[in-house]
Design a protein around this motif. Structure first.
Motif, PDB file in Angstrom:
ATOM      1  N   ARG A  79      86.133  28.267  -4.424  1.00 52.30           N
ATOM      2  CA  ARG A  79      86.677  27.428  -2.876  1.00 52.30           C
ATOM      3  C   ARG A  79      88.304  26.707  -3.437  1.00 52.30           C
ATOM      4  NH1 ARG A  79      84.965  26.881   2.556  1.00 52.30           N
ATOM      5  NH2 ARG A  79      86.759  25.219   2.497  1.00 52.30           N
ATOM      6  N   GLU A  80      87.827  25.799  -4.645  1.00 50.56           N
ATOM      7  CA  GLU A  80      88.833  25.085  -4.709  1.00 50.56           C
ATOM      8  C   GLU A  80      89.986  26.107  -5.987  1.00 50.56           C
ATOM      9  OE1 GLU A  80      86.660  23.458  -8.287  1.00 50.56           O
ATOM     10  OE2 GLU A  80      85.426  21.783  -7.293  1.00 50.56           O
ATOM     11  N   ARG A  81      89.499  27.770  -6.408  1.00 53.86           N
ATOM     12  CA  ARG A  81      90.085  28.045  -7.069  1.00 53.86           C
ATOM     13  C   ARG A  81      91.506  28.861  -5.546  1.00 53.86           C
ATOM     14  NH1 ARG A  81      87.993  32.144 -11.849  1.00 53.86           N
ATOM     15  NH2 ARG A  81      87.223  30.461 -13.000  1.00 53.86           N
ATOM     16  N   LEU A  82      90.641  29.370  -4.791  1.00 54.49           N
ATOM     17  CA  LEU A  82      91.164  28.929  -3.698  1.00 54.49           C
ATOM     18  C   LEU A  82      92.124  28.215  -2.802  1.00 54.49           C
ATOM     19  CD1 LEU A  82      88.504  31.171  -0.828  1.00 54.49           C
ATOM     20  CD2 LEU A  82      90.388  32.126  -2.244  1.00 54.49           C
ATOM     21  N   ALA A  83      91.930  27.015  -2.867  1.00 56.01           N
ATOM     22  CA  ALA A  83      92.814  25.390  -2.469  1.00 56.01           C
ATOM     23  C   ALA A  83      94.023  26.096  -3.404  1.00 56.01           C
ATOM     24  CB  ALA A  83      91.404  24.699  -2.383  1.00 56.01           C
ATOM     25  N   ALA A  84      93.734  25.946  -4.725  1.00 56.78           N
ATOM     26  CA  ALA A  84      94.794  25.852  -5.802  1.00 56.78           C
ATOM     27  C   ALA A  84      95.717  26.925  -4.717  1.00 56.78           C
ATOM     28  CB  ALA A  84      94.540  26.401  -6.626  1.00 56.78           C
ATOM     29  N   HIS A  85      95.370  28.149  -4.461  1.00 55.23           N
ATOM     30  CA  HIS A  85      96.391  29.180  -4.777  1.00 55.23           C
ATOM     31  C   HIS A  85      96.765  29.642  -3.417  1.00 55.23           C
ATOM     32  CE1 HIS A  85      94.959  29.986  -9.092  1.00 55.23           C
ATOM     33  NE2 HIS A  85      95.846  30.841  -8.747  1.00 55.23           N
ATOM     34  N   GLU A  86      96.801  28.802  -2.197  1.00 56.45           N
ATOM     35  CA  GLU A  86      97.110  28.588  -0.990  1.00 56.45           C
ATOM     36  C   GLU A  86      97.546  28.263  -0.844  1.00 56.45           C
ATOM     37  OE1 GLU A  86      93.987  26.863   1.751  1.00 56.45           O
ATOM     38  OE2 GLU A  86      93.129  27.742   1.914  1.00 56.45           O
ATOM     39  N   PRO A  87      98.885  28.619   0.151  1.00 54.29           N
ATOM     40  CA  PRO A  87     100.504  28.471   0.402  1.00 54.29           C
ATOM     41  C   PRO A  87     100.167  27.216   1.095  1.00 54.29           C
ATOM     42  CG  PRO A  87      99.985  30.593   1.554  1.00 54.29           C
ATOM     43  CD  PRO A  87      98.611  30.148   0.710  1.00 54.29           C
ATOM     44  N   GLY A  88     100.893  25.999   0.899  1.00 55.76           N
ATOM     45  CA  GLY A  88     101.458  25.168   1.903  1.00 55.76           C
ATOM     46  C   GLY A  88     102.532  25.027   2.322  1.00 55.76           C
ATOM     47  N   PRO A  89     102.257  23.839   3.463  1.00 57.31           N
ATOM     48  CA  PRO A  89     103.786  23.632   4.171  1.00 57.31           C
ATOM     49  C   PRO A  89     104.645  22.894   2.876  1.00 57.31           C
ATOM     50  CG  PRO A  89     102.437  21.527   3.761  1.00 57.31           C
ATOM     51  CD  PRO A  89     101.767  22.801   3.251  1.00 57.31           C
ATOM     52  N   ARG A  90     106.407  23.754   2.840  1.00 51.06           N
ATOM     53  CA  ARG A  90     107.634  23.402   2.376  1.00 51.06           C
ATOM     54  C   ARG A  90     108.368  23.090   2.106  1.00 51.06           C
ATOM     55  NH1 ARG A  90     107.025  28.712  -2.307  1.00 51.06           N
ATOM     56  NH2 ARG A  90     105.242  29.320  -2.291  1.00 51.06           N
TER      57      ARG A  90
END
Length: 90
Positions: A79-90
């Protein structure tokens, strides 16, 4: 001498009609095979056939954890790895 009786009641019509009958029969068989081997649902976005919805990586991870395929530590790390690679608002 033997007498043979022939019925000439439209023999030419049957000869003209039989190929048409076979084409229609073959078309019905092909239609039935296609209808039975493909799903009945239609969806315009996928060329006429419904596709199952794709799971997101998070949903796959949640499902695997819920089924017991992975333990809590592996789940948390993933879950932490996925959260690190999720595209966020830019």
């Amino acid at each position: 001498m033997s007498t043979v009786m022939y019925w000439d009641g439209g023999g030419w019509a049957w000869m003209a009609f039989m190929p048409l009958l076979w084409v229609v029969l073959l078309g019905l068989v092909i239609w039935a095979v296609v209808r039975l081997t493909h799903p009945a649902g239609h969806d315009s976005s996928s060329h006429g056939w419904k596709q199952p919805p794709r799971e997101t990586p998070k949903e796959i991870l949640d499902r695997r954890f819920a089924c017991g395929e992975i333990d809590a530590a592996t789940y948390t790390e993933a879950r932490e790895r996925l959260a690190a690679h999720e595209p966020g608002p830019r």
